[in-house]
Design a protein around this motif. Structure first.
Motif, PDB file in Angstrom:
ATOM      1  N   ARG A  69       3.329   5.254  -4.201  1.00 54.53           N
ATOM      2  CA  ARG A  69       2.039   4.570  -4.126  1.00 54.53           C
ATOM      3  C   ARG A  69       1.205   5.095  -2.959  1.00 54.53           C
ATOM      4  O   ARG A  69       1.741   5.524  -1.937  1.00 54.53           O
ATOM      5  N   TRP A  70      -0.118   5.053  -3.121  1.00 52.88           N
ATOM      6  CA  TRP A  70      -1.001   5.253  -1.977  1.00 52.88           C
ATOM      7  C   TRP A  70      -1.056   3.927  -1.219  1.00 52.88           C
ATOM      8  O   TRP A  70      -1.506   2.922  -1.765  1.00 52.88           O
ATOM      9  N   LEU A  71      -0.592   3.907   0.018  1.00 48.80           N
ATOM     10  CA  LEU A  71      -0.569   2.673   0.796  1.00 48.80           C
ATOM     11  C   LEU A  71      -1.465   2.806   2.028  1.00 48.80           C
ATOM     12  O   LEU A  71      -1.507   3.866   2.661  1.00 48.80           O
ATOM     13  N   PRO A  72      -2.184   1.742   2.376  1.00 49.37           N
ATOM     14  CA  PRO A  72      -2.990   1.770   3.604  1.00 49.37           C
ATOM     15  C   PRO A  72      -2.109   2.098   4.800  1.00 49.37           C
ATOM     16  O   PRO A  72      -0.962   1.628   4.887  1.00 49.37           O
ATOM     17  N   PRO A  82      -7.979   8.188  17.692  1.00 50.52           N
ATOM     18  CA  PRO A  82      -8.167   7.144  16.673  1.00 50.52           C
ATOM     19  C   PRO A  82      -8.530   7.744  15.326  1.00 50.52           C
ATOM     20  O   PRO A  82      -9.094   8.831  15.237  1.00 50.52           O
ATOM     21  N   PHE A  83      -8.214   7.024  14.266  1.00 45.88           N
ATOM     22  CA  PHE A  83      -8.520   7.455  12.909  1.00 45.88           C
ATOM     23  C   PHE A  83      -9.199   6.328  12.149  1.00 45.88           C
ATOM     24  O   PHE A  83      -8.891   5.158  12.360  1.00 45.88           O
ATOM     25  N   ASP A  84     -10.081   6.697  11.229  1.00 43.00           N
ATOM     26  CA  ASP A  84     -10.663   5.717  10.316  1.00 43.00           C
ATOM     27  C   ASP A  84      -9.612   5.290   9.283  1.00 43.00           C
ATOM     28  O   ASP A  84      -8.614   5.973   9.107  1.00 43.00           O
ATOM     29  N   PRO A  85      -9.835   4.166   8.584  1.00 45.10           N
ATOM     30  CA  PRO A  85      -8.870   3.713   7.580  1.00 45.10           C
ATOM     31  C   PRO A  85      -8.608   4.773   6.513  1.00 45.10           C
ATOM     32  O   PRO A  85      -9.523   5.480   6.092  1.00 45.10           O
ATOM     33  N   MET A  86      -7.373   4.863   6.076  1.00 41.79           N
ATOM     34  CA  MET A  86      -6.984   5.829   5.061  1.00 41.79           C
ATOM     35  C   MET A  86      -5.724   5.338   4.375  1.00 41.79           C
ATOM     36  O   MET A  86      -5.109   4.348   4.795  1.00 41.79           O
ATOM     37  N   SER A  87      -5.343   6.034   3.319  1.00 40.79           N
ATOM     38  CA  SER A  87      -4.089   5.761   2.640  1.00 40.79           C
ATOM     39  C   SER A  87      -3.231   7.016   2.687  1.00 40.79           C
ATOM     40  O   SER A  87      -3.757   8.133   2.718  1.00 40.79           O
ATOM     41  N   LEU A  88      -1.893   6.823   2.692  1.00 45.88           N
ATOM     42  CA  LEU A  88      -0.979   7.952   2.848  1.00 45.88           C
ATOM     43  C   LEU A  88       0.120   7.935   1.793  1.00 45.88           C
ATOM     44  O   LEU A  88       0.463   6.899   1.223  1.00 45.88           O
ATOM     45  N   LYS A  89       0.695   9.136   1.604  1.00 42.99           N
ATOM     46  CA  LYS A  89       1.975   9.313   0.925  1.00 42.99           C
ATOM     47  C   LYS A  89       2.785  10.292   1.751  1.00 42.99           C
ATOM     48  O   LYS A  89       2.247  11.284   2.259  1.00 42.99           O
ATOM     49  N   TYR A  90       4.092  10.029   1.874  1.00 50.00           N
ATOM     50  CA  TYR A  90       4.995  10.950   2.547  1.00 50.00           C
ATOM     51  C   TYR A  90       5.720  11.752   1.481  1.00 50.00           C
ATOM     52  O   TYR A  90       6.551  11.230   0.745  1.00 50.00           O
ATOM     53  N   ASP A  91       5.369  13.036   1.376  1.00 50.63           N
ATOM     54  CA  ASP A  91       5.987  13.961   0.424  1.00 50.63           C
ATOM     55  C   ASP A  91       7.251  14.512   1.085  1.00 50.63           C
ATOM     56  O   ASP A  91       7.201  15.471   1.852  1.00 50.63           O
ATOM     57  N   GLN A 118       4.134   8.787  14.687  1.00 49.08           N
ATOM     58  CA  GLN A 118       4.629   7.903  13.650  1.00 49.08           C
ATOM     59  C   GLN A 118       3.461   7.430  12.797  1.00 49.08           C
ATOM     60  O   GLN A 118       2.298   7.556  13.182  1.00 49.08           O
ATOM     61  N   PHE A 119       3.787   6.899  11.617  1.00 49.79           N
ATOM     62  CA  PHE A 119       2.763   6.273  10.787  1.00 49.79           C
ATOM     63  C   PHE A 119       3.306   4.960  10.264  1.00 49.79           C
ATOM     64  O   PHE A 119       4.515   4.776  10.108  1.00 49.79           O
ATOM     65  N   GLU A 120       2.396   4.040  10.043  1.00 48.60           N
ATOM     66  CA  GLU A 120       2.755   2.695   9.614  1.00 48.60           C
ATOM     67  C   GLU A 120       2.066   2.398   8.291  1.00 48.60           C
ATOM     68  O   GLU A 120       0.840   2.508   8.181  1.00 48.60           O
ATOM     69  N   LEU A 121       2.840   2.051   7.281  1.00 48.28           N
ATOM     70  CA  LEU A 121       2.318   1.755   5.959  1.00 48.28           C
ATOM     71  C   LEU A 121       2.251   0.245   5.749  1.00 48.28           C
ATOM     72  O   LEU A 121       3.182  -0.482   6.113  1.00 48.28           O
ATOM     73  N   GLU A 122       1.157  -0.212   5.171  1.00 49.25           N
ATOM     74  CA  GLU A 122       0.995  -1.630   4.861  1.00 49.25           C
ATOM     75  C   GLU A 122       1.347  -1.853   3.389  1.00 49.25           C
ATOM     76  O   GLU A 122       0.614  -1.445   2.500  1.00 49.25           O
ATOM     77  N   GLU A 123       2.489  -2.466   3.162  1.00 45.80           N
ATOM     78  CA  GLU A 123       2.926  -2.732   1.794  1.00 45.80           C
ATOM     79  C   GLU A 123       2.424  -4.101   1.366  1.00 45.80           C
ATOM     80  O   GLU A 123       2.676  -5.100   2.042  1.00 45.80           O
ATOM     81  N   PRO A 124       1.702  -4.170   0.245  1.00 50.79           N
ATOM     82  CA  PRO A 124       1.133  -5.457  -0.165  1.00 50.79           C
ATOM     83  C   PRO A 124       2.198  -6.439  -0.652  1.00 50.79           C
ATOM     84  O   PRO A 124       3.300  -6.052  -1.040  1.00 50.79           O
ATOM     85  N   ALA A 125       1.841  -7.704  -0.636  1.00 49.88           N
ATOM     86  CA  ALA A 125       2.739  -8.748  -1.132  1.00 49.88           C
ATOM     87  C   ALA A 125       2.867  -8.654  -2.641  1.00 49.88           C
ATOM     88  O   ALA A 125       1.970  -8.183  -3.340  1.00 49.88           O
ATOM     89  N   THR A 126       4.021  -9.087  -3.139  1.00 53.62           N
ATOM     90  CA  THR A 126       4.247  -9.201  -4.581  1.00 53.62           C
ATOM     91  C   THR A 126       4.582 -10.662  -4.897  1.00 53.62           C
ATOM     92  O   THR A 126       4.566 -11.523  -4.011  1.00 53.62           O
ATOM     93  N   LEU A 127       4.925 -10.928  -6.142  1.00 48.92           N
ATOM     94  CA  LEU A 127       5.278 -12.288  -6.523  1.00 48.92           C
ATOM     95  C   LEU A 127       6.559 -12.761  -5.838  1.00 48.92           C
ATOM     96  O   LEU A 127       6.786 -13.961  -5.681  1.00 48.92           O
ATOM     97  N   THR A 128       7.408 -11.804  -5.437  1.00 45.93           N
ATOM     98  CA  THR A 128       8.711 -12.176  -4.863  1.00 45.93           C
ATOM     99  C   THR A 128       8.876 -11.784  -3.398  1.00 45.93           C
ATOM    100  O   THR A 128       9.815 -12.242  -2.751  1.00 45.93           O
ATOM    101  N   THR A 129       7.980 -10.948  -2.866  1.00 44.43           N
ATOM    102  CA  THR A 129       8.135 -10.503  -1.477  1.00 44.43           C
ATOM    103  C   THR A 129       6.811 -10.595  -0.734  1.00 44.43           C
ATOM    104  O   THR A 129       5.747 -10.362  -1.313  1.00 44.43           O
ATOM    105  N   PRO A 130       6.864 -10.915   0.563  1.00 44.28           N
ATOM    106  CA  PRO A 130       5.626 -10.979   1.359  1.00 44.28           C
ATOM    107  C   PRO A 130       5.147  -9.582   1.742  1.00 44.28           C
ATOM    108  O   PRO A 130       5.893  -8.602   1.644  1.00 44.28           O
TER     109      PRO A 130
END
Length: 247
Positions: A69-72, A82-91, A118-130
């Protein structure tokens, strides 16, 4: 002053089955809102390359990414740029970080990560996980020097640090008519417990293995009912947070 989007030149290194096209510097500046003199570090003798992600490679099964997934994301640079908002994938397969700027979601670029700590990915909440934050940082404690530039996911950080290393290998398909004719990306994970002396010990996610790597946690792990049932990453994140809290 507007934040820097690209304090470093972004380059696309050659990689199998990746479609790319060069973009002139003046177009790239327009793409990112850059104007001469705003601090964007462009080399006018080079090109930024637009990379097509490899999620659907013809004749190849499997994904090259730690997470498809592309994650913030938030980047932590060694020079604090500093960087502006973006989304990443680690290949993982090709050892590269792909980024997608919010203003051009149809394009992806490869980040020159020489100064990336380092990079920090924001994983969105799902029905079962925050929702949760996933931290990836350089595996600087690796015994193998070639692994020290890789990124590992930090599952726990206290007196000890538990990290997860993603491993991807490409297996050629059968050319004899026997077996799978498609090339295949094989995936597995390795876990390491990093001791206070910065040595990384390979472990399995069970009480016996982690107690051997961290003898001073053995009694607490033995007495922890959750540790006896822990099998998954999230289980051990919770267990180690209880027996080895961050100080």
């Amino acid at each position: 002053m507007r934040k820097q989007i690209l304090p470093l030149l972004l380059l696309l290194l050659p990689a199998p089955a990746v479609l790319a096209q060069g973009v002139p510097i003046n177009e790239v500046q327009s793409l990112h809102g850059g104007q001469p003199g705003n601090g964007l570090a462009y080399n006018t003798n080079q090109y930024l390359m637009m990379a097509k992600p490899m999620g659907a490679m013809i004749g190849v099964k499997g994904s090259p990414y730690a997470d498809a997934r592309w994650l913030p994301a938030r980047l932590v640079m060694t020079n604090n740029a500093p960087f502006d908002p973006m989304s990443l994938k680690y290949d993982v397969l090709n050892g590269r970080i792909l980024m997608r700027v919010d203003s051009r979601p149809q394009d992806s670029l490869q980040l020159n990560d020489n100064l990336l700590a380092q990079f920090e990915l924001e994983e969105p909440a799902t029905l079962t996980t925050p929702a949760r934050k996933r931290v990836f940082r350089r595996f600087v404690e690796a015994y193998d020097p070639q692994q020290r530039h890789e990124y590992v996911e930090v599952l726990h950080q206290g007196q000890y640090t538990l990290v997860k290393r993603y491993v991807k290998t490409l297996r050629a398909g059968s050319r004899t008519g026997v077996g799978d004719p498609d090339n295949q990306i094989l995936s597995h994970q390795e876990y390491y417990l990093i001791r206070p002396n910065a040595s990384a010990v390979p472990v399995k996610l069970n009480v016996k293995s982690i107690s051997t790597a961290a003898p001073d946690l053995a009694e607490r792990l033995k007495a922890d009912a959750a540790a006896q049932k822990a099998r998954k990453d999230a289980d051990w994140t919770t267990v180690l947070a209880a027996v080895d809290p961050r100080k």
